[in-house]
Write an enzyme that holds these catalytic residues in place. Structure first.
Site, PDB file in Angstrom:
ATOM      1  N   GLU A  79      28.399  40.089  38.714  1.00 37.47           N
ATOM      2  CA  GLU A  79      28.742  40.776  39.964  1.00 37.47           C
ATOM      3  C   GLU A  79      29.110  42.207  39.599  1.00 37.47           C
ATOM      4  OE1 GLU A  79      31.631  38.151  39.780  1.00 37.47           O
ATOM      5  OE2 GLU A  79      30.620  36.487  40.750  1.00 37.47           O
ATOM      6  N   LEU A  83      31.539  50.072  28.695  1.00 46.66           N
ATOM      7  CA  LEU A  83      30.938  50.167  30.027  1.00 46.66           C
ATOM      8  C   LEU A  83      32.011  50.350  31.089  1.00 46.66           C
ATOM      9  CD1 LEU A  83      28.203  47.384  29.726  1.00 46.66           C
ATOM     10  CD2 LEU A  83      27.937  49.858  29.433  1.00 46.66           C
ATOM     11  N   ASP A 129      32.619  27.108  34.048  1.00 47.88           N
ATOM     12  CA  ASP A 129      33.230  25.778  34.068  1.00 47.88           C
ATOM     13  C   ASP A 129      32.662  24.851  32.999  1.00 47.88           C
ATOM     14  OD1 ASP A 129      34.952  26.257  36.190  1.00 47.88           O
ATOM     15  OD2 ASP A 129      33.555  25.520  37.705  1.00 47.88           O
TER      16      ASP A 129
END
Length: 193
Positions: free
Chosen positions: A138, A113, A128
């Protein structure tokens, strides 16, 4: 130490790492688990704010973000989301991931991609210890052609590392954790810093 495929499968079997829905073994390879694109997206609405002053008063930052972000857009499995060159959009993984307080996860994009210009995380690829929820992607199209993204496609890979010990402040125990238990394409909460 990074977990290998056998360790990932064992951690899934023992419930130390939880991925729902659980991926079948064909999506676990070497050091990673393939994750799929979910159905929820958010886009930036053009020309709705001249800029966002990231260090401005929290109320102004929040209002500017509200002006520029779309409501959540739901794309059916049979439909596509078109990401045009130079555009940034938020999306979410199909899977929800829960990590214990001694494992950190990392989201990587797919090379195939990326070679078309698609970045799946602009900078935030760490998951985390103590995280529980779906992972916001994003997207940025740095290529020259629009890209059709379909819910359910393999969009990235998660890998996991054991830490030297358990985190004293895992994500799920932090009172200021802005994205705790997120399930959709949550917009920036920079105003809560």
């Amino acid at each position: 130490m990074r977990l290998c495929d056998r360790d990932i499968e064992q951690h899934l079997e023992e419930g130390k790492i939880v991925i729902e829905p659980r991926p079948d073994s064909s999506r676990i390879s070497g050091v990673s688990v393939d994750v799929l694109l979910g159905n929820e997206f958010r886009v930036f609405q053009a020309h709705t704010a001249p800029y966002i002053d990231l260090s401005g008063p929290k109320e102004e930052v929040s209002a500017a973000i509200d002006r520029v972000m779309s409501d959540e857009i739901y794309i059916k499995d049979s439909e596509v989301f078109i990401l045009h060159p130079g555009e940034l959009a938020l999306a979410v993984t199909h899977e929800s991931v829960t990590l214990p307080d001694n494992i950190v996860g990392w989201l990587d994009g797919r090379s195939s991609l990326a070679r078309l210009g698609l970045m799946v995380h602009v900078t935030a690829h760490r998951i985390d210890p103590g995280w529980s929820g779906r992972i916001v992607l994003e997207f940025y199209n740095g290529g020259r052609l629009p890209l059709a993204l379909r819910p359910g496609m393999v969009i990235g890979a998660l890998n996991f590392e054991t830490m030297s010990g358990s985190a004293a402040r895992p994500y799920n125990k932090r009172t200021n954790a802005k994205y705790k238990s997120q399930q959709g394409a949550v917009a920036s909460r920079i105003d809560q810093d």
